[in-house]
Design a protein around this motif. Structure first.
Motif, PDB file in Angstrom:
ATOM      1  N   GLY A 197      26.754  -3.100  17.750  1.00 24.16           N
ATOM      2  CA  GLY A 197      26.368  -2.350  16.561  1.00 24.16           C
ATOM      3  C   GLY A 197      25.704  -1.019  16.805  1.00 24.16           C
ATOM      4  O   GLY A 197      25.176  -0.406  15.871  1.00 24.16           O
ATOM      5  N   ALA A 198      25.720  -0.526  18.055  1.00 23.67           N
ATOM      6  CA  ALA A 198      25.128   0.774  18.358  1.00 23.67           C
ATOM      7  C   ALA A 198      26.213   1.849  18.362  1.00 23.67           C
ATOM      8  O   ALA A 198      27.401   1.562  18.530  1.00 23.67           O
ATOM      9  CB  ALA A 198      24.414   0.741  19.707  1.00 23.67           C
ATOM     10  N   GLU A 199      25.794   3.097  18.180  1.00 23.96           N
ATOM     11  CA  GLU A 199      26.766   4.192  18.160  1.00 23.96           C
ATOM     12  C   GLU A 199      27.310   4.469  19.552  1.00 23.96           C
ATOM     13  O   GLU A 199      28.482   4.757  19.736  1.00 23.96           O
ATOM     14  CB  GLU A 199      26.110   5.445  17.588  1.00 23.96           C
ATOM     15  CG  GLU A 199      25.705   5.300  16.116  1.00 23.96           C
ATOM     16  CD  GLU A 199      25.072   6.567  15.588  1.00 23.96           C
ATOM     17  OE1 GLU A 199      24.933   7.549  16.371  1.00 23.96           O
ATOM     18  OE2 GLU A 199      24.703   6.603  14.406  1.00 23.96           O
ATOM     19  N   ASP A 200      26.432   4.413  20.548  1.00 19.07           N
ATOM     20  CA  ASP A 200      26.833   4.642  21.933  1.00 19.07           C
ATOM     21  C   ASP A 200      25.792   3.994  22.834  1.00 19.07           C
ATOM     22  O   ASP A 200      24.847   3.351  22.361  1.00 19.07           O
ATOM     23  CB  ASP A 200      26.980   6.135  22.236  1.00 19.07           C
ATOM     24  CG  ASP A 200      25.748   6.938  21.822  1.00 19.07           C
ATOM     25  OD1 ASP A 200      24.629   6.379  21.891  1.00 19.07           O
ATOM     26  OD2 ASP A 200      25.901   8.103  21.432  1.00 19.07           O
ATOM     27  N   LEU A 201      25.953   4.156  24.154  1.00 16.87           N
ATOM     28  CA  LEU A 201      25.049   3.511  25.099  1.00 16.87           C
ATOM     29  C   LEU A 201      23.620   4.003  24.943  1.00 16.87           C
ATOM     30  O   LEU A 201      22.667   3.221  25.023  1.00 16.87           O
ATOM     31  CB  LEU A 201      25.531   3.753  26.533  1.00 16.87           C
ATOM     32  CG  LEU A 201      24.706   3.095  27.648  1.00 16.87           C
ATOM     33  CD1 LEU A 201      24.610   1.584  27.442  1.00 16.87           C
ATOM     34  CD2 LEU A 201      25.309   3.422  29.015  1.00 16.87           C
ATOM     35  N   ASN A 202      23.440   5.289  24.710  1.00 20.42           N
ATOM     36  CA  ASN A 202      22.098   5.833  24.555  1.00 20.42           C
ATOM     37  C   ASN A 202      21.410   5.234  23.334  1.00 20.42           C
ATOM     38  O   ASN A 202      20.212   4.910  23.369  1.00 20.42           O
ATOM     39  CB  ASN A 202      22.160   7.357  24.419  1.00 20.42           C
ATOM     40  CG  ASN A 202      20.776   7.987  24.417  1.00 20.42           C
ATOM     41  OD1 ASN A 202      19.998   7.811  25.352  1.00 20.42           O
ATOM     42  ND2 ASN A 202      20.468   8.718  23.358  1.00 20.42           N
ATOM     43  N   ASP A 203      22.184   5.076  22.254  1.00 22.16           N
ATOM     44  CA  ASP A 203      21.630   4.462  21.042  1.00 22.16           C
ATOM     45  C   ASP A 203      21.239   3.008  21.310  1.00 22.16           C
ATOM     46  O   ASP A 203      20.193   2.542  20.848  1.00 22.16           O
ATOM     47  CB  ASP A 203      22.665   4.535  19.916  1.00 22.16           C
ATOM     48  CG  ASP A 203      22.132   3.997  18.598  1.00 22.16           C
ATOM     49  OD1 ASP A 203      20.930   4.193  18.315  1.00 22.16           O
ATOM     50  OD2 ASP A 203      22.908   3.365  17.862  1.00 22.16           O
ATOM     51  N   LEU A 204      22.073   2.297  22.077  1.00 17.21           N
ATOM     52  CA  LEU A 204      21.756   0.905  22.412  1.00 17.21           C
ATOM     53  C   LEU A 204      20.492   0.819  23.259  1.00 17.21           C
ATOM     54  O   LEU A 204      19.647  -0.053  23.047  1.00 17.21           O
ATOM     55  CB  LEU A 204      22.930   0.266  23.163  1.00 17.21           C
ATOM     56  CG  LEU A 204      22.743  -1.195  23.595  1.00 17.21           C
ATOM     57  CD1 LEU A 204      22.499  -2.094  22.386  1.00 17.21           C
ATOM     58  CD2 LEU A 204      23.960  -1.687  24.381  1.00 17.21           C
ATOM     59  N   ARG A 205      20.347   1.716  24.210  1.00 17.34           N
ATOM     60  CA  ARG A 205      19.140   1.742  25.046  1.00 17.34           C
ATOM     61  C   ARG A 205      17.895   1.954  24.184  1.00 17.34           C
ATOM     62  O   ARG A 205      16.867   1.306  24.380  1.00 17.34           O
ATOM     63  CB  ARG A 205      19.240   2.835  26.096  1.00 17.34           C
ATOM     64  CG  ARG A 205      20.256   2.572  27.206  1.00 17.34           C
ATOM     65  CD  ARG A 205      20.341   3.772  28.148  1.00 17.34           C
ATOM     66  NE  ARG A 205      19.037   4.029  28.752  1.00 17.34           N
ATOM     67  CZ  ARG A 205      18.597   3.432  29.857  1.00 17.34           C
ATOM     68  NH1 ARG A 205      19.346   2.540  30.469  1.00 17.34           N
ATOM     69  NH2 ARG A 205      17.409   3.722  30.334  1.00 17.34           N
ATOM     70  N   ASN A 206      17.999   2.860  23.205  1.00 18.36           N
ATOM     71  CA  ASN A 206      16.852   3.121  22.329  1.00 18.36           C
ATOM     72  C   ASN A 206      16.511   1.895  21.489  1.00 18.36           C
ATOM     73  O   ASN A 206      15.327   1.578  21.294  1.00 18.36           O
ATOM     74  CB  ASN A 206      17.158   4.307  21.409  1.00 18.36           C
ATOM     75  CG  ASN A 206      17.205   5.623  22.154  1.00 18.36           C
ATOM     76  OD1 ASN A 206      16.614   5.765  23.220  1.00 18.36           O
ATOM     77  ND2 ASN A 206      17.925   6.596  21.610  1.00 18.36           N
ATOM     78  N   LYS A 207      17.540   1.216  21.003  1.00 20.69           N
ATOM     79  CA  LYS A 207      17.302   0.019  20.192  1.00 20.69           C
ATOM     80  C   LYS A 207      16.649  -1.081  21.035  1.00 20.69           C
ATOM     81  O   LYS A 207      15.741  -1.784  20.566  1.00 20.69           O
ATOM     82  CB  LYS A 207      18.615  -0.485  19.597  1.00 20.69           C
ATOM     83  CG  LYS A 207      19.225   0.421  18.539  1.00 20.69           C
ATOM     84  CD  LYS A 207      20.516  -0.157  17.991  1.00 20.69           C
ATOM     85  CE  LYS A 207      21.178   0.800  16.995  1.00 20.69           C
ATOM     86  NZ  LYS A 207      20.329   1.047  15.812  1.00 20.69           N
ATOM     87  N   ILE A 208      17.098  -1.231  22.263  1.00 21.30           N
ATOM     88  CA  ILE A 208      16.504  -2.234  23.158  1.00 21.30           C
ATOM     89  C   ILE A 208      15.053  -1.884  23.443  1.00 21.30           C
ATOM     90  O   ILE A 208      14.170  -2.744  23.422  1.00 21.30           O
ATOM     91  CB  ILE A 208      17.310  -2.323  24.467  1.00 21.30           C
ATOM     92  CG1 ILE A 208      18.676  -2.948  24.219  1.00 21.30           C
ATOM     93  CG2 ILE A 208      16.544  -3.134  25.511  1.00 21.30           C
ATOM     94  CD1 ILE A 208      19.587  -2.941  25.425  1.00 21.30           C
ATOM     95  N   SER A 209      14.797  -0.610  23.703  1.00 20.15           N
ATOM     96  CA  SER A 209      13.434  -0.155  23.982  1.00 20.15           C
ATOM     97  C   SER A 209      12.506  -0.443  22.808  1.00 20.15           C
ATOM     98  O   SER A 209      11.389  -0.940  22.976  1.00 20.15           O
ATOM     99  CB  SER A 209      13.438   1.343  24.292  1.00 20.15           C
ATOM    100  OG  SER A 209      12.122   1.820  24.521  1.00 20.15           O
ATOM    101  N   GLU A 210      12.980  -0.152  21.593  1.00 20.70           N
ATOM    102  CA  GLU A 210      12.169  -0.404  20.392  1.00 20.70           C
ATOM    103  C   GLU A 210      11.893  -1.891  20.223  1.00 20.70           C
ATOM    104  O   GLU A 210      10.764  -2.286  19.875  1.00 20.70           O
ATOM    105  CB  GLU A 210      12.898   0.139  19.163  1.00 20.70           C
ATOM    106  CG  GLU A 210      12.990   1.659  19.131  1.00 20.70           C
ATOM    107  CD  GLU A 210      13.884   2.159  18.010  1.00 20.70           C
ATOM    108  OE1 GLU A 210      14.428   1.293  17.273  1.00 20.70           O
ATOM    109  OE2 GLU A 210      14.052   3.386  17.883  1.00 20.70           O
ATOM    110  N   ARG A 211      12.902  -2.731  20.466  1.00 23.44           N
ATOM    111  CA  ARG A 211      12.712  -4.171  20.316  1.00 23.44           C
ATOM    112  C   ARG A 211      11.712  -4.701  21.346  1.00 23.44           C
ATOM    113  O   ARG A 211      10.827  -5.500  21.017  1.00 23.44           O
ATOM    114  CB  ARG A 211      14.046  -4.902  20.475  1.00 23.44           C
ATOM    115  CG  ARG A 211      13.926  -6.419  20.404  1.00 23.44           C
ATOM    116  CD  ARG A 211      15.277  -7.092  20.513  1.00 23.44           C
ATOM    117  NE  ARG A 211      15.929  -6.788  21.766  1.00 23.44           N
ATOM    118  CZ  ARG A 211      15.658  -7.397  22.909  1.00 23.44           C
ATOM    119  NH1 ARG A 211      14.703  -8.318  22.965  1.00 23.44           N
ATOM    120  NH2 ARG A 211      16.320  -7.085  24.010  1.00 23.44           N
ATOM    121  N   LEU A 212      11.831  -4.235  22.583  1.00 23.06           N
ATOM    122  CA  LEU A 212      10.906  -4.686  23.627  1.00 23.06           C
ATOM    123  C   LEU A 212       9.470  -4.264  23.317  1.00 23.06           C
ATOM    124  O   LEU A 212       8.533  -5.016  23.538  1.00 23.06           O
ATOM    125  CB  LEU A 212      11.335  -4.114  24.985  1.00 23.06           C
ATOM    126  CG  LEU A 212      12.644  -4.670  25.567  1.00 23.06           C
ATOM    127  CD1 LEU A 212      13.005  -3.925  26.848  1.00 23.06           C
ATOM    128  CD2 LEU A 212      12.529  -6.159  25.838  1.00 23.06           C
TER     129      LEU A 212
END
Length: 322
Positions: A197-212
């Motif tokens: 559900g992320a736009e790209d890898l960078n967006d996924l990294r940001n989402k993971i960072s926020e969740r952590l």
């Protein structure tokens, strides 16, 4: 700063009013308590005295929730876990034997007492060996098989199996191995990110960072609250009405019993006895709750309706971390 900190604490605790205690005391007296018990008035007087004591008023709380960015290693580990869950499979070389972690594509037909049963047949079923997707003993008997093999699997359904007509029964599955495939971990790239559900890898990294960071923040608040309560508990000591402690200990015992027996609802269960540990926790909860209630009155601390909604039952454990 103190007022802000106390506000945060109060959203995590409870407040007992003097009028509530008077009504509680009336119940205890009616139930035949001894005349030499400590009265609510006596106790409340001591609470007020200690609440305005210098050591409480000068109780500076170091309030710090670390908000450092998520560690790069943590983000990398999370990405690798996502890639593992998104793994694909490719055919192994002709004649290769299946091992745990491989996927076998099978046709199977199961029989009990020589008769086929509902749900016991499928074609081109992808089964990962070692995943424990099938009943115990099934997957182990396919280890070592090759594409084109016919394998007879003999197993027994567990005694607590969901289908009563199969529970505890011996079964024979005739299996045809159509293919043997090895796992290929998905690449960590934009395509993987889009699967989640992320736009790209960078967006996924940001989402993971926020969740952590959110998970760390939540854990930090729990640790912080416990440290605050531990520190505050060392500063106060006053006698408590036995009835109030007894009631709280009973509620603790009841709550913990239901947590250990989630299938039992209501009060249709044996009498639950309180232990010394229940009483010890009750003393801590009641003493700190009373003290914070009075400090809150002195400091004119109020808890907003929104804060109460956030910690309302059933999501808020009743002082369980005290």
């Amino acid at each position: 700063m103190k007022k802000q900190i106390l506000s945060i604490i109060f959203t995590l605790t409870f407040s007992i009013s003097f009028s509530q205690l008077i009504s509680y005391e009336a119940i205890w007296v009616n139930e035949g308590m001894e005349e030499d018990y400590i009265s609510v008035e006596e106790m409340w007087s001591e609470v007020k005295k200690q609440a305005i004591a210098d050591d409480i008023q000068d109780f500076w709380i170091v309030f710090k929730l670390d908000k450092d960015p998520a560690n790069e290693d943590d983000i990398k580990e999370a990405l690798e876990n996502l890639a593992e869950t998104s793994q694909d499979f490719e055919d192994k070389k002709t004649g290769s034997k299946a091992k745990n972690g491989d996927q076998v594509v099978i046709n199977f037909l199961g029989k009990v007492d020589g008769e086929a049963f509902d749900g016991g047949q499928a074609d081109d079923y992808p089964l990962v060996l070692g995943s424990n997707s099938f009943i115990p003993g099934f997957e182990e008997q396919l280890v070592g098989s090759k594409a084109g093999d016919d394998v007879e699997v003999n197993v027994s359904f567990p005694s607590d199996y969901g289908a009563e007509n199969l529970a505890g029964k011996d079964a024979v599955f005739s299996c045809k191995i159509n293919a043997v495939k090895s796992a290929i971990k998905a690449e960590i790239n934009d395509e993987l990110a889009k699967k989640f559900g992320a736009e790209d890898l960078n967006d996924l990294r940001n989402k993971i960072s926020e969740r952590l960071e959110e998970e760390f923040k939540g854990a930090s608040r729990i640790v912080l609250k416990r440290d605050l309560m531990d520190s505050l508990e060392k500063l106060v000591d006053f006698e408590l009405p036995e009835g109030l402690v007894s009631t709280e200990a009973g509620q603790i015992a009841h709550q913990l019993w239901h947590e250990e027996n989630p299938d039992v609802e209501g009060h249709d269960h044996p009498e639950i006895e309180t232990t010394d540990e229940h009483t010890k926790l009750a003393v801590r909860r009641v003493r700190l709750g009373l003290l914070l209630a009075e400090v809150g009155n002195i400091k004119e601390i109020t808890v907003s309706d929104l804060s109460l909604i956030h910690i309302s039952e059933p999501t808020r454990p009743r002082l369980i971390s005290y």
